[in-house]
Motif scaffolding. Structure first.
Motif, PDB file in Angstrom:
ATOM      1  N   GLN A 173      -0.377 -58.504  -2.805  1.00  0.00           N
ATOM      2  CA  GLN A 173      -1.038 -58.677  -4.095  1.00  0.00           C
ATOM      3  C   GLN A 173      -2.289 -57.791  -4.170  1.00  0.00           C
ATOM      4  O   GLN A 173      -2.599 -57.231  -5.228  1.00  0.00           O
ATOM      5  CB  GLN A 173      -1.397 -60.150  -4.303  1.00  0.00           C
ATOM      6  N   ILE A 174      -2.986 -57.654  -3.057  1.00  0.00           N
ATOM      7  CA  ILE A 174      -4.137 -56.746  -3.018  1.00  0.00           C
ATOM      8  C   ILE A 174      -3.681 -55.303  -3.215  1.00  0.00           C
ATOM      9  O   ILE A 174      -4.330 -54.519  -3.926  1.00  0.00           O
ATOM     10  CB  ILE A 174      -4.893 -56.907  -1.686  1.00  0.00           C
ATOM     11  N   ASP A 175      -2.556 -54.948  -2.593  1.00  0.00           N
ATOM     12  CA  ASP A 175      -2.023 -53.596  -2.778  1.00  0.00           C
ATOM     13  C   ASP A 175      -1.691 -53.338  -4.243  1.00  0.00           C
ATOM     14  O   ASP A 175      -1.894 -52.223  -4.752  1.00  0.00           O
ATOM     15  CB  ASP A 175      -0.780 -53.402  -1.919  1.00  0.00           C
ATOM     16  N   LEU A 176      -1.152 -54.354  -4.921  1.00  0.00           N
ATOM     17  CA  LEU A 176      -0.896 -54.226  -6.352  1.00  0.00           C
ATOM     18  C   LEU A 176      -2.192 -53.973  -7.118  1.00  0.00           C
ATOM     19  O   LEU A 176      -2.241 -53.152  -8.038  1.00  0.00           O
ATOM     20  CB  LEU A 176      -0.237 -55.498  -6.883  1.00  0.00           C
ATOM     21  N   ALA A 177      -3.239 -54.709  -6.741  1.00  0.00           N
ATOM     22  CA  ALA A 177      -4.534 -54.536  -7.415  1.00  0.00           C
ATOM     23  C   ALA A 177      -5.072 -53.117  -7.200  1.00  0.00           C
ATOM     24  O   ALA A 177      -5.617 -52.498  -8.131  1.00  0.00           O
ATOM     25  CB  ALA A 177      -5.527 -55.567  -6.906  1.00  0.00           C
ATOM     26  N   ARG A 201       4.248 -40.133   4.951  1.00  0.00           N
ATOM     27  CA  ARG A 201       5.284 -40.811   4.164  1.00  0.00           C
ATOM     28  C   ARG A 201       6.038 -41.843   4.999  1.00  0.00           C
ATOM     29  O   ARG A 201       6.513 -42.848   4.473  1.00  0.00           O
ATOM     30  CB  ARG A 201       6.260 -39.784   3.588  1.00  0.00           C
ATOM     31  N   ASN A 202       6.160 -41.602   6.292  1.00  0.00           N
ATOM     32  CA  ASN A 202       6.888 -42.537   7.150  1.00  0.00           C
ATOM     33  C   ASN A 202       6.114 -43.824   7.427  1.00  0.00           C
ATOM     34  O   ASN A 202       6.722 -44.873   7.661  1.00  0.00           O
ATOM     35  CB  ASN A 202       7.234 -41.874   8.484  1.00  0.00           C
ATOM     36  N   HIS A 203       4.780 -43.745   7.407  1.00  0.00           N
ATOM     37  CA  HIS A 203       3.982 -44.892   7.856  1.00  0.00           C
ATOM     38  C   HIS A 203       3.076 -45.488   6.780  1.00  0.00           C
ATOM     39  O   HIS A 203       2.380 -46.468   7.057  1.00  0.00           O
ATOM     40  CB  HIS A 203       3.140 -44.496   9.065  1.00  0.00           C
ATOM     41  N   LEU A 204       3.078 -44.912   5.589  1.00  0.00           N
ATOM     42  CA  LEU A 204       2.253 -45.445   4.512  1.00  0.00           C
ATOM     43  C   LEU A 204       3.100 -45.613   3.261  1.00  0.00           C
ATOM     44  O   LEU A 204       4.158 -44.983   3.117  1.00  0.00           O
ATOM     45  CB  LEU A 204       1.075 -44.501   4.218  1.00  0.00           C
ATOM     46  N   ASP A 205       2.623 -46.430   2.352  1.00  0.00           N
ATOM     47  CA  ASP A 205       3.309 -46.580   1.063  1.00  0.00           C
ATOM     48  C   ASP A 205       2.291 -46.948   0.000  1.00  0.00           C
ATOM     49  O   ASP A 205       1.127 -47.218   0.280  1.00  0.00           O
ATOM     50  CB  ASP A 205       4.425 -47.630   1.138  1.00  0.00           C
ATOM     51  N   GLY A 206       2.742 -46.937  -1.255  1.00  0.00           N
ATOM     52  CA  GLY A 206       1.913 -47.366  -2.371  1.00  0.00           C
ATOM     53  C   GLY A 206       0.619 -46.581  -2.509  1.00  0.00           C
ATOM     54  O   GLY A 206       0.581 -45.360  -2.343  1.00  0.00           O
ATOM     55  N   TRP A 207      -0.442 -47.301  -2.824  1.00  0.00           N
ATOM     56  CA  TRP A 207      -1.751 -46.680  -3.058  1.00  0.00           C
ATOM     57  C   TRP A 207      -2.219 -45.930  -1.823  1.00  0.00           C
ATOM     58  O   TRP A 207      -2.818 -44.849  -1.944  1.00  0.00           O
ATOM     59  CB  TRP A 207      -2.752 -47.772  -3.427  1.00  0.00           C
ATOM     60  N   PHE A 208      -1.978 -46.444  -0.638  1.00  0.00           N
ATOM     61  CA  PHE A 208      -2.451 -45.820   0.598  1.00  0.00           C
ATOM     62  C   PHE A 208      -1.768 -44.470   0.818  1.00  0.00           C
ATOM     63  O   PHE A 208      -2.418 -43.495   1.197  1.00  0.00           O
ATOM     64  CB  PHE A 208      -2.186 -46.758   1.781  1.00  0.00           C
ATOM     65  N   GLU A 209      -0.479 -44.408   0.588  1.00  0.00           N
ATOM     66  CA  GLU A 209       0.229 -43.135   0.716  1.00  0.00           C
ATOM     67  C   GLU A 209      -0.304 -42.118  -0.291  1.00  0.00           C
ATOM     68  O   GLU A 209      -0.506 -40.943   0.046  1.00  0.00           O
ATOM     69  CB  GLU A 209       1.723 -43.368   0.486  1.00  0.00           C
ATOM     70  N   ALA A 210      -0.549 -42.588  -1.523  1.00  0.00           N
ATOM     71  CA  ALA A 210      -1.036 -41.666  -2.556  1.00  0.00           C
ATOM     72  C   ALA A 210      -2.409 -41.103  -2.199  1.00  0.00           C
ATOM     73  O   ALA A 210      -2.659 -39.903  -2.358  1.00  0.00           O
ATOM     74  CB  ALA A 210      -1.101 -42.399  -3.903  1.00  0.00           C
ATOM     75  N   GLU A 268      -0.273 -42.792 -12.298  1.00  0.00           N
ATOM     76  CA  GLU A 268      -0.649 -43.402 -13.577  1.00  0.00           C
ATOM     77  C   GLU A 268       0.450 -44.337 -14.075  1.00  0.00           C
ATOM     78  O   GLU A 268       0.170 -45.435 -14.573  1.00  0.00           O
ATOM     79  CB  GLU A 268      -0.938 -42.315 -14.601  1.00  0.00           C
ATOM     80  N   LYS A 269       1.713 -43.912 -13.927  1.00  0.00           N
ATOM     81  CA  LYS A 269       2.826 -44.772 -14.333  1.00  0.00           C
ATOM     82  C   LYS A 269       2.913 -46.008 -13.440  1.00  0.00           C
ATOM     83  O   LYS A 269       3.128 -47.125 -13.918  1.00  0.00           O
ATOM     84  CB  LYS A 269       4.133 -43.988 -14.274  1.00  0.00           C
ATOM     85  N   LEU A 270       2.734 -45.796 -12.140  1.00  0.00           N
ATOM     86  CA  LEU A 270       2.808 -46.914 -11.207  1.00  0.00           C
ATOM     87  C   LEU A 270       1.657 -47.892 -11.416  1.00  0.00           C
ATOM     88  O   LEU A 270       1.804 -49.094 -11.185  1.00  0.00           O
ATOM     89  CB  LEU A 270       2.799 -46.405  -9.762  1.00  0.00           C
ATOM     90  N   ALA A 271       0.493 -47.383 -11.851  1.00  0.00           N
ATOM     91  CA  ALA A 271      -0.657 -48.254 -12.091  1.00  0.00           C
ATOM     92  C   ALA A 271      -0.366 -49.235 -13.216  1.00  0.00           C
ATOM     93  O   ALA A 271      -0.697 -50.430 -13.125  1.00  0.00           O
ATOM     94  CB  ALA A 271      -1.890 -47.422 -12.414  1.00  0.00           C
ATOM     95  N   LEU A 315      10.177 -61.563  -5.318  1.00  0.00           N
ATOM     96  CA  LEU A 315      10.928 -60.419  -5.846  1.00  0.00           C
ATOM     97  C   LEU A 315      10.014 -59.431  -6.550  1.00  0.00           C
ATOM     98  O   LEU A 315      10.189 -58.214  -6.442  1.00  0.00           O
ATOM     99  CB  LEU A 315      12.016 -60.910  -6.803  1.00  0.00           C
ATOM    100  N   VAL A 316       9.031 -59.955  -7.276  1.00  0.00           N
ATOM    101  CA  VAL A 316       8.067 -59.068  -7.939  1.00  0.00           C
ATOM    102  C   VAL A 316       7.279 -58.280  -6.907  1.00  0.00           C
ATOM    103  O   VAL A 316       7.098 -57.066  -7.029  1.00  0.00           O
ATOM    104  CB  VAL A 316       7.126 -59.886  -8.843  1.00  0.00           C
ATOM    105  N   LEU A 317       6.811 -58.968  -5.865  1.00  0.00           N
ATOM    106  CA  LEU A 317       6.049 -58.291  -4.819  1.00  0.00           C
ATOM    107  C   LEU A 317       6.938 -57.343  -4.017  1.00  0.00           C
ATOM    108  O   LEU A 317       6.507 -56.260  -3.615  1.00  0.00           O
ATOM    109  CB  LEU A 317       5.414 -59.315  -3.887  1.00  0.00           C
ATOM    110  N   ALA A 318       8.193 -57.749  -3.774  1.00  0.00           N
ATOM    111  CA  ALA A 318       9.110 -56.882  -3.041  1.00  0.00           C
ATOM    112  C   ALA A 318       9.377 -55.602  -3.817  1.00  0.00           C
ATOM    113  O   ALA A 318       9.422 -54.509  -3.249  1.00  0.00           O
ATOM    114  CB  ALA A 318      10.420 -57.614  -2.762  1.00  0.00           C
ATOM    115  N   GLY A 319       9.523 -55.739  -5.151  1.00  0.00           N
ATOM    116  CA  GLY A 319       9.719 -54.543  -5.966  1.00  0.00           C
ATOM    117  C   GLY A 319       8.508 -53.640  -5.952  1.00  0.00           C
ATOM    118  O   GLY A 319       8.621 -52.416  -5.938  1.00  0.00           O
ATOM    119  N   ALA A 320       7.332 -54.252  -5.904  1.00  0.00           N
ATOM    120  CA  ALA A 320       6.099 -53.458  -5.872  1.00  0.00           C
ATOM    121  C   ALA A 320       5.954 -52.722  -4.560  1.00  0.00           C
ATOM    122  O   ALA A 320       5.443 -51.606  -4.494  1.00  0.00           O
ATOM    123  CB  ALA A 320       4.888 -54.364  -6.083  1.00  0.00           C
ATOM    124  N   SER A 321       6.388 -53.378  -3.448  1.00  0.00           N
ATOM    125  CA  SER A 321       6.218 -52.747  -2.147  1.00  0.00           C
ATOM    126  C   SER A 321       7.241 -51.656  -1.910  1.00  0.00           C
ATOM    127  O   SER A 321       7.071 -50.826  -1.045  1.00  0.00           O
ATOM    128  CB  SER A 321       6.346 -53.785  -1.033  1.00  0.00           C
TER     129      SER A 321
END
Length: 517
Positions: free
Chosen positions: A56-60, A202-211, A235-238, A511-517
């Protein structure tokens, strides 16, 4: 004395148990020991709820861009903290410290010294240490990026250096070491770009951290087109992350507030009308020792099936542990749970057929206000379980473990596996667990205890059966609400509906969080 007790000498079930009472007590003691050991072992496991909090923090973090977008600014300010990066850093640091403390405890149990290579040689313990170490290293990679983003490079390098620590024993060397070295180079003095930097990130990070890491890499490589494409994607992912936050944060909060109003109103009405908060006891025809036999047999049998069914499944299909796709894992879960449920149903049938009149206790009727009790009970459970979870964090901050379905669901892709998970958590579990714990065990306890105590003890038993400390208090509170609902409604459909709604709501959140991750 009840009529059934007065004629116990002709009761075939009572006669059978009178001969085997000692064996039953030994098996019950074994069940208690196993449950206690399982609860104790969960103390060393990271609480799975923590992973949900971090997602949820990653989503934020992903949605933080919308704070500066006039189109979505109002919604973003309602859902996000203005100091979102400081809040995220604080929470990640807290979780990393918690994992580090658990790791040290587990190392001591395994005989692994902090700076040595000696171990007990127990492969299971060593695997647990390696798994926890890898999770901690992943946290430190991300925590370092949070600090780097806020220009606290000294704190960032401290986190990454702990991942590349050259003094670690060989068996604990981190698979994320190369990614940490890449990050050290990107934010080092002078800046350095290591070979295959993008691959490691790309192998070890995802989401905001990868970006964030890729943005720094592209800037140093002067890849303007790649940087622009990445920013447009973010921007789209945000925006998508903002709406996911509204689902997993805003809707439950609104439900909890409505549930609190409903709960206060019902309590006020009950006191005003001088109505009891719990229903009257049932007239139970079977003896308590029969319930002891059913619960003990089901618990031990379920543990045995949990070991046998997965092995039988993989053997028949010729699959190895590494070949289990999410669909196969969902199928194993479905078969394991339902084999345990069939065992429990068989034991119940074996006991109840000797006692006419059991249908008046385990009642299922389509008529009556069961729908209202189920829906209102769900609303009342929301604030109470949230309160119990907060109390658990206060009283048992180191409690670990959690629902084993959670990591499977977070890793699942495609609706085949997810439908199997849905069938288990939203249909099979509510039906069987309510029949066993509310329809059978609660009335049994009500025969010997006041109804309030019977509801509390049956709820505690329900929580213990899930075998993890982290959920002990929240599940006990949920069990209390389920017990109160059944004691008033006298219809198993009411707690089944409440239980199903609760599990389905949790599943949707996952499921919402899984889709976000």
């Amino acid at each position: 004395m009840s009529p059934s007790e007065a004629t116990a000498f002709v009761d075939p079930f009572f006669g059978w148990l009178s001969v085997r009472r000692g064996l039953l007590n030994l098996l019950s003691l074994l069940a208690f020991v196993i449950a206690g050991l399982a609860l104790a072992s969960s103390w060393f496991q990271p609480p799975l709820q923590t992973k949900l909090d971090l997602l949820q923090i990653d989503l934020a973090l992903q949605a933080a861009r919308t704070l500066d977008d006039p189109r979505y600014q109002d919604l973003a300010r309602a859902l996000l903290d203005q100091e979102v990066f400081k809040v995220a850093s604080s929470r990640y640091q807290q979780v990393a410290d918690n994992y580090a403390e658990r790791l040290q405890r587990l190392k001591r149990v395994a005989g692994l010294e902090t700076r040595g290579e000696g171990s007990t040689g127990d492969p299971a313990l060593l695997a647990s240490v390696q798994e926890l170490q890898a999770e901690l290293d992943g946290l430190r990679l991300r925590l370092g990026l949070l600090y780097a983003y806020q220009e606290d490079l000294e704190a960032a390098h401290r986190q990454w250096q702990q991942v590349v620590d050259p003094s670690r024993p060989f068996e604990l060397e981190s698979p994320q070491k190369e990614a940490a070295q890449v990050l050290q180079g990107l934010w080092g003095t002078p800046r350095r770009i290591l070979p295959e930097a993008e691959v490691h990130l790309r192998n070890h990070l995802d989401g905001w951290f990868e970006a964030v890491a890729l943005q720094q890499l592209y800037r140093l490589q002067q890849r303007g087109d790649s940087l622009n494409a990445l920013n447009q994607q973010q921007e789209k992912l945000a925006l998508a992350a903002l709406f996911r936050l509204a689902v997993v944060g805003g809707i439950p909060l609104l439900g909890a507030l409505l549930g609190l109003i409903l709960l206060v109103g019902w309590l006020g009405w009950s006191f005003w009308r001088q109505r009891s908060l719990v229903g009257p006891p049932w007239e139970v025809p079977w003896p308590g020792i029969g319930a002891q036999a059913v619960l003990t047999g089901w618990f031990l049998g379920f543990l045995l099936l949990s070991a046998l069914v997965p092995r039988l499944y993989t053997t028949l299909l010729g699959l190895g542990a590494q070949q289990l796709s999410p669909w196969h894992q969902g199928a194993i879960l479905f078969l394991t749970y339902n084999s345990g449920a069939l065992l429990g149903a068989g034991l119940l049938s074996w006991l109840l057929r000797a006692y006419p009149g059991w249908q008046k206790v385990l009642q299922v009727r389509l008529g009556g206000p069961w729908l209202l009790w189920g829906l209102c009970g769900y609303g009342a459970a929301l604030p109470l379980v949230v309160l119990a979870a907060a109390l658990s964090q206060l009283l048992l901050p180191q409690a670990g473990g959690g629902n084993p379905i959670l990591p499977l669901l977070l890793e699942s892709h495609g609706w085949g596996a997810r439908l199997l998970f849905l069938a288990v958590v939203s249909v099979c579990a509510p039906v069987f667990e309510e029949v066993l714990f509310r329809g059978f065990w609660l009335p049994t306890l009500g025969r010997y205890l006041p109804m309030g105590a019977a509801i509390a003890l049956s709820a505690f038993t329900f929580a213990i059966a899930h075998l993890n400390l982290a959920d002990l208090l929240p599940l006990t509170m949920l069990g209390v609400v389920l017990g109160v609902v059944y004691s008033h409604s006298r219809n198993l459909l009411a707690p089944i509906l409440l239980h199903s709604l609760w599990n389905t709501g949790s599943l949707v959140t996952l499921l919402v969080l899984a889709g976000a991750s």
